[in-house]
Design an enzyme around this catalytic site. Structure first.
Site, PDB file in Angstrom:
ATOM      1  N   GLU A  38      12.209   8.138 -48.001  1.00 19.83           N
ATOM      2  CA  GLU A  38      13.249   7.897 -46.996  1.00 19.83           C
ATOM      3  C   GLU A  38      12.918   6.712 -46.109  1.00 19.83           C
ATOM      4  O   GLU A  38      11.755   6.458 -45.800  1.00 19.83           O
ATOM      5  CB  GLU A  38      13.335   9.098 -46.051  1.00 19.83           C
ATOM      6  CG  GLU A  38      13.853  10.329 -46.677  1.00 19.83           C
ATOM      7  CD  GLU A  38      13.835  11.481 -45.690  1.00 19.83           C
ATOM      8  OE1 GLU A  38      13.970  12.609 -46.139  1.00 19.83           O
ATOM      9  OE2 GLU A  38      13.661  11.241 -44.468  1.00 19.83           O
TER      10      GLU A  38
ATOM     11  N   CYS B 175      12.279   2.788 -39.620  1.00 15.46           N
ATOM     12  CA  CYS B 175      11.176   3.740 -39.770  1.00 15.46           C
ATOM     13  C   CYS B 175      10.815   3.797 -41.248  1.00 15.46           C
ATOM     14  O   CYS B 175      11.666   4.140 -42.078  1.00 15.46           O
ATOM     15  CB  CYS B 175      11.650   5.101 -39.257  1.00 15.46           C
ATOM     16  SG  CYS B 175      10.456   6.419 -39.482  1.00 15.46           S
TER      17      CYS B 175
ATOM     18  N   CYS C 207       2.782  14.348 -48.003  1.00  7.45           N
ATOM     19  CA  CYS C 207       1.712  14.140 -47.018  1.00  7.45           C
ATOM     20  C   CYS C 207       0.722  15.286 -47.117  1.00  7.45           C
ATOM     21  O   CYS C 207       1.109  16.452 -47.156  1.00  7.45           O
ATOM     22  CB  CYS C 207       2.304  14.078 -45.604  1.00  7.45           C
ATOM     23  SG  CYS C 207       1.050  13.763 -44.343  1.00  7.45           S
TER      24      CYS C 207
ATOM     25  N   CYS D  21       1.207  19.376 -41.491  1.00  5.22           N
ATOM     26  CA  CYS D  21       1.472  19.966 -40.168  1.00  5.22           C
ATOM     27  C   CYS D  21       2.541  21.052 -40.323  1.00  5.22           C
ATOM     28  O   CYS D  21       3.470  20.907 -41.118  1.00  5.22           O
ATOM     29  CB  CYS D  21       1.928  18.894 -39.188  1.00  5.22           C
ATOM     30  SG  CYS D  21       0.718  17.580 -39.024  1.00  5.22           S
TER      31      CYS D  21
ATOM     32  N   CYS E   9       6.492  20.158 -39.971  1.00  3.66           N
ATOM     33  CA  CYS E   9       7.023  18.897 -40.498  1.00  3.66           C
ATOM     34  C   CYS E   9       7.579  19.053 -41.910  1.00  3.66           C
ATOM     35  O   CYS E   9       6.965  19.694 -42.769  1.00  3.66           O
ATOM     36  CB  CYS E   9       5.896  17.862 -40.497  1.00  3.66           C
ATOM     37  SG  CYS E   9       6.356  16.314 -41.277  1.00  3.66           S
TER      38      CYS E   9
ATOM     39  N   GLU F 217       0.983   9.902 -43.947  1.00  3.43           N
ATOM     40  CA  GLU F 217       0.018   9.576 -42.894  1.00  3.43           C
ATOM     41  C   GLU F 217      -0.482   8.149 -43.156  1.00  3.43           C
ATOM     42  O   GLU F 217      -1.257   7.919 -44.100  1.00  3.43           O
ATOM     43  CB  GLU F 217      -1.135  10.607 -42.922  1.00  3.43           C
ATOM     44  CG  GLU F 217      -2.343  10.245 -42.083  1.00  3.43           C
ATOM     45  CD  GLU F 217      -2.009   9.824 -40.657  1.00  3.43           C
ATOM     46  OE1 GLU F 217      -1.334  10.574 -39.953  1.00  3.43           O
ATOM     47  OE2 GLU F 217      -2.441   8.717 -40.262  1.00  3.43           O
TER      48      GLU F 217
ATOM     49  N   SER G  50       2.117   5.317 -36.247  1.00  6.56           N
ATOM     50  CA  SER G  50       1.839   6.652 -35.726  1.00  6.56           C
ATOM     51  C   SER G  50       0.874   7.389 -36.648  1.00  6.56           C
ATOM     52  O   SER G  50       1.026   7.384 -37.865  1.00  6.56           O
ATOM     53  CB  SER G  50       3.152   7.435 -35.628  1.00  6.56           C
ATOM     54  OG  SER G  50       2.906   8.784 -35.298  1.00  6.56           O
TER      55      SER G  50
ATOM     56  N   SER H 123      -0.092  11.505 -32.610  1.00  3.86           N
ATOM     57  CA  SER H 123       0.612  12.786 -32.542  1.00  3.86           C
ATOM     58  C   SER H 123      -0.331  13.834 -31.980  1.00  3.86           C
ATOM     59  O   SER H 123      -1.183  14.352 -32.701  1.00  3.86           O
ATOM     60  CB  SER H 123       1.065  13.201 -33.948  1.00  3.86           C
ATOM     61  OG  SER H 123       1.982  12.262 -34.448  1.00  3.86           O
ATOM     62  N   LEU H 124      -0.174  14.160 -30.709  1.00  2.00           N
ATOM     63  CA  LEU H 124      -1.063  15.150 -30.095  1.00  2.00           C
ATOM     64  C   LEU H 124      -0.442  16.544 -30.193  1.00  2.00           C
ATOM     65  O   LEU H 124      -1.018  17.451 -30.766  1.00  2.00           O
ATOM     66  CB  LEU H 124      -1.346  14.762 -28.645  1.00  2.00           C
ATOM     67  CG  LEU H 124      -2.341  15.649 -27.904  1.00  2.00           C
ATOM     68  CD1 LEU H 124      -3.734  15.534 -28.500  1.00  2.00           C
ATOM     69  CD2 LEU H 124      -2.381  15.295 -26.416  1.00  2.00           C
ATOM     70  N   HIS H 125       0.733  16.691 -29.622  1.00  3.03           N
ATOM     71  CA  HIS H 125       1.576  17.888 -29.768  1.00  3.03           C
ATOM     72  C   HIS H 125       1.041  19.173 -29.141  1.00  3.03           C
ATOM     73  O   HIS H 125       1.724  20.200 -29.163  1.00  3.03           O
ATOM     74  CB  HIS H 125       1.911  18.181 -31.239  1.00  3.03           C
ATOM     75  CG  HIS H 125       2.584  17.043 -31.967  1.00  3.03           C
ATOM     76  ND1 HIS H 125       3.395  16.133 -31.348  1.00  3.03           N
ATOM     77  CD2 HIS H 125       2.557  16.664 -33.268  1.00  3.03           C
ATOM     78  CE1 HIS H 125       3.844  15.254 -32.242  1.00  3.03           C
ATOM     79  NE2 HIS H 125       3.336  15.542 -33.395  1.00  3.03           N
TER      80      HIS H 125
ATOM     81  N   ASN I 129      13.262  18.407 -34.201  1.00  2.00           N
ATOM     82  CA  ASN I 129      14.370  18.454 -35.152  1.00  2.00           C
ATOM     83  C   ASN I 129      14.132  19.631 -36.078  1.00  2.00           C
ATOM     84  O   ASN I 129      13.227  19.557 -36.915  1.00  2.00           O
ATOM     85  CB  ASN I 129      14.313  17.169 -35.995  1.00  2.00           C
ATOM     86  CG  ASN I 129      15.573  16.382 -35.886  1.00  2.00           C
ATOM     87  OD1 ASN I 129      16.671  16.922 -35.959  1.00  2.00           O
ATOM     88  ND2 ASN I 129      15.413  15.091 -35.716  1.00  2.00           N
TER      89      ASN I 129
ATOM     90  N   CYS J 284      12.252  12.562 -40.346  1.00  2.40           N
ATOM     91  CA  CYS J 284      11.798  12.049 -41.631  1.00  2.40           C
ATOM     92  C   CYS J 284      11.329  13.168 -42.533  1.00  2.40           C
ATOM     93  O   CYS J 284      10.657  14.094 -42.107  1.00  2.40           O
ATOM     94  CB  CYS J 284      10.708  11.017 -41.427  1.00  2.40           C
ATOM     95  SG  CYS J 284      11.436   9.390 -41.340  1.00  2.40           S
TER      96      CYS J 284
HETATM   97  N1  SAH Z   1       1.954  11.113 -40.164  1.00  2.35           N
HETATM   98  C1  SAH Z   1       2.136  10.377 -38.976  1.00  2.35           C
HETATM   99  C2  SAH Z   1       3.399   9.562 -38.956  1.00  2.35           C
HETATM  100  C3  SAH Z   1       4.627  10.191 -39.536  1.00  2.35           C
HETATM  101  S1  SAH Z   1       5.321  11.541 -38.614  1.00  2.35           S
HETATM  102  C4  SAH Z   1       2.070  11.313 -37.769  1.00  2.35           C
HETATM  103  O1  SAH Z   1       2.086  12.518 -37.968  1.00  2.35           O
HETATM  104  O2  SAH Z   1       1.976  10.792 -36.662  1.00  2.35           O
HETATM  105  C5  SAH Z   1       5.975  10.698 -37.185  1.00  2.35           C
HETATM  106  C6  SAH Z   1       6.185  11.610 -35.997  1.00  2.35           C
HETATM  107  O3  SAH Z   1       7.264  12.531 -36.243  1.00  2.35           O
HETATM  108  C7  SAH Z   1       4.965  12.446 -35.654  1.00  2.35           C
HETATM  109  O4  SAH Z   1       4.729  12.438 -34.269  1.00  2.35           O
HETATM  110  C8  SAH Z   1       5.396  13.806 -36.136  1.00  2.35           C
HETATM  111  O5  SAH Z   1       4.668  14.820 -35.512  1.00  2.35           O
HETATM  112  C9  SAH Z   1       6.864  13.812 -35.814  1.00  2.35           C
HETATM  113  N2  SAH Z   1       7.644  14.849 -36.489  1.00  2.35           N
HETATM  114  C10 SAH Z   1       7.385  15.452 -37.668  1.00  2.35           C
HETATM  115  N3  SAH Z   1       8.340  16.383 -37.938  1.00  2.35           N
HETATM  116  C11 SAH Z   1       9.214  16.354 -36.905  1.00  2.35           C
HETATM  117  C12 SAH Z   1      10.400  17.078 -36.601  1.00  2.35           C
HETATM  118  N4  SAH Z   1      10.884  17.993 -37.431  1.00  2.35           N
HETATM  119  N5  SAH Z   1      11.049  16.790 -35.439  1.00  2.35           N
HETATM  120  C13 SAH Z   1      10.579  15.847 -34.613  1.00  2.35           C
HETATM  121  N6  SAH Z   1       9.464  15.120 -34.853  1.00  2.35           N
HETATM  122  C14 SAH Z   1       8.780  15.377 -35.987  1.00  2.35           C
HETATM  123 FE1  SF4 Z   2       2.097  14.327 -42.356  1.00  2.00          FE
HETATM  124 FE2  SF4 Z   2       2.786  13.293 -39.973  1.00  2.00          FE
HETATM  125 FE3  SF4 Z   2       4.258  15.246 -41.133  1.00  2.00          FE
HETATM  126 FE4  SF4 Z   2       1.857  15.821 -40.167  1.00  2.00          FE
HETATM  127  S1  SF4 Z   2       3.651  15.125 -38.987  1.00  2.00           S
HETATM  128  S2  SF4 Z   2       2.667  16.480 -42.155  1.00  2.00           S
HETATM  129  S3  SF4 Z   2       0.751  13.948 -40.619  1.00  2.00           S
HETATM  130  S4  SF4 Z   2       3.963  13.164 -41.882  1.00  2.00           S
END
Ligand code: SAH
Ligand code: SF4
Length: 362
Positions: free
Chosen positions: A92, A105, A112, A116, A119, A165, A196, A219-221, A297, A341
């Site tokens: 995508e 983006c 990946c 996480c 995601c 990633e 990121s 990405s701390l979260h 999302n 994404c």
């Molecule tokens: N792998 C890298 C970059 C891709 S994800 C990373 O994790 O940083 C880019 C960002 O989108 C990250 O901060 C990720 O945590 C966030 N993300 C993933 N799924 C999401 C969702 N469903 N809604 C909002 N943000 C999301």
């Molecule tokens: Fe991979 Fe980033 Fe999604 Fe985590 S948030 S699974 S590192 S794409």
């Protein structure tokens, strides 16, 4: 074997390749003009490149390795492209319109491995890394779409936040950045590019030491290890302390502020006490960190997570502000078109499995 993408060569690499083939190094400049200024999609249209050089190029490289599979356009101007790679895999790419310009983006991997828990991209294990050429070509596809619109629009910003990633595909990601920054090519400024990462500390340091000079988002979260490990299993191997040390290293080396991404998951990490804990974690790092709060999302497969209520987002924001932490809330783009994404791809893959596009896109 599919031929590699021509977009994957830096100007230097292409010059060196021409030399190896017994051609003049300067042919590369002409090819780059054809690719990035004239933006041809067929080698035959590179009229300024000599015939022998063109034949060599055609024999060894492809100018089009991505084909558009699906496109979704949102009312706010966001466009989400689903591309098929030469090997059949789907990825995508999202284009977003902002007041300050147009950003894209990009995806860096097919799937990946970080996995996480919230995601969509991590639902499928990584099947392979994208090449630099395949990442550059995503930008080119969007730029060509803009060219067709005929309004003189240009991709001005890049966020490396699509599927994958980026620091787990470090070499290709770095070459991608070198190519899109080059003044002889797309000339997208380093200040307009953000990578990121989920927090690969060693790579953050390597990135700090590199010549890439672009922005970093992490990405701390979650504000503590217990919670972060629960939602991001990578935290077990690389806990927050290690991540903070890497961030400080990056700041020392580059003097660039780091964006701390924080998804708000209802009832999980969005309470005022979490905001206070986050402020405590960042209080001695106020000068180097900017928190970006991201409304979640929802992803069908992760139904345990919901987006935080507006009031919780505001309350979280207010706590950080009160503690003098720089904070912003990410504006949403294309929520009507599965814009997180990985979502469109995962829906398409399910569709391919059960054959009902209507069902999954409705
Ligand atoms: N792998 C890298 C970059 C891709 S994800 C990373 O994790 O940083 C880019 C960002 O989108 C990250 O901060 C990720 O945590 C966030 N993300 C993933 N799924 C999401 C969702 N469903 N809604 C909002 N943000 C999301
Ligand atoms: Fe991979 Fe980033 Fe999604 Fe985590 S948030 S699974 S590192 S794409």
């Amino acid at each position: 074997m599919n031929k590699p993408s021509i977009y994957g060569l830096t100007l230097d690499q292409m010059g060196a390749w021409f030399e190896e083939q017994g051609q003049k190094r300067s042919r590369a400049t002409h090819v780059w003009e054809g690719l990035y200024r004239k933006r041809v999609t067929d080698f035959a249209d590179m009229t300024e490149v000599n015939k022998d050089a063109l034949k060599l190029l055609k024999d060894h490289y492809a100018i089009e390795t991505l084909t558009e599979h699906t496109r979704q356009e949102s009312a706010d101007g966001t466009i989400k492209f689903l591309f098929r790679l030469a090997d059949g895999n789907l990825i995508e790419t999202v284009m977003m319109q902002h007041k300050f310009g147009l950003s894209v983006c990009v995806t860096t991997q097919v799937g990946c491995n970080i996995g996480c828990s919230f995601c969509a991209s991590g639902l499928l294990k990584k099947s392979r890394d994208l090449t630099a050429g395949e990442i550059v070509e995503q930008i080119m596809k969007v730029q060509l779409h803009l060219d067709q619109r005929g309004k003189g629009e240009r991709v001005s910003h890049i966020v490396v936040m699509g599927i994958g990633e980026p620091f787990d595909n470090y070499e290709h990601m770095s070459n991608f950045i070198r190519i899109v920054k080059d003044h002889k090519g797309l000339a997208i400024g380093g200040r307009h590019i953000t990578v990121s990462t989920s927090g690969l500390a060693g790579k953050i340091k390597e990135f700090a030491d590199s010549d890439l000079n672009v922005n970093l988002a992490v990405s701390l979260h979650a504000p503590n290890n217990e919670l972060r490990t629960r939602i991001m299993k990578i935290n077990k191997a690389i806990p927050i302390e290690k991540l903070m040390e890497a961030i400080e290293y990056y700041w020392d080396k580059t003097n660039k502020r780091i964006t701390i991404e924080y998804i708000l998951l209802q009832g999980v990490n969005d309470q005022p006490e979490h905001a206070l804990e986050l402020a405590e974690l960042l209080k001695d790092r106020r000068n180097l960190a900017i928190v970006n709060l991201i409304p979640y999302n929802p992803v069908d497969e992760h139904s345990q997570y919901q987006r935080s209520e507006k009031d919780s987002i505001t309350a979280f924001y207010d706590v950080l502000k009160k503690q003098n932490i720089s904070v912003s809330v990410r504006l949403e783009h294309g929520t009507d078109i599965d814009a997180a994404c990985g979502q469109l791809r995962s829906k398409q893959i399910r569709k391919d499995q059960d054959g009902s596009l209507e069902k999954v896109l409705s």
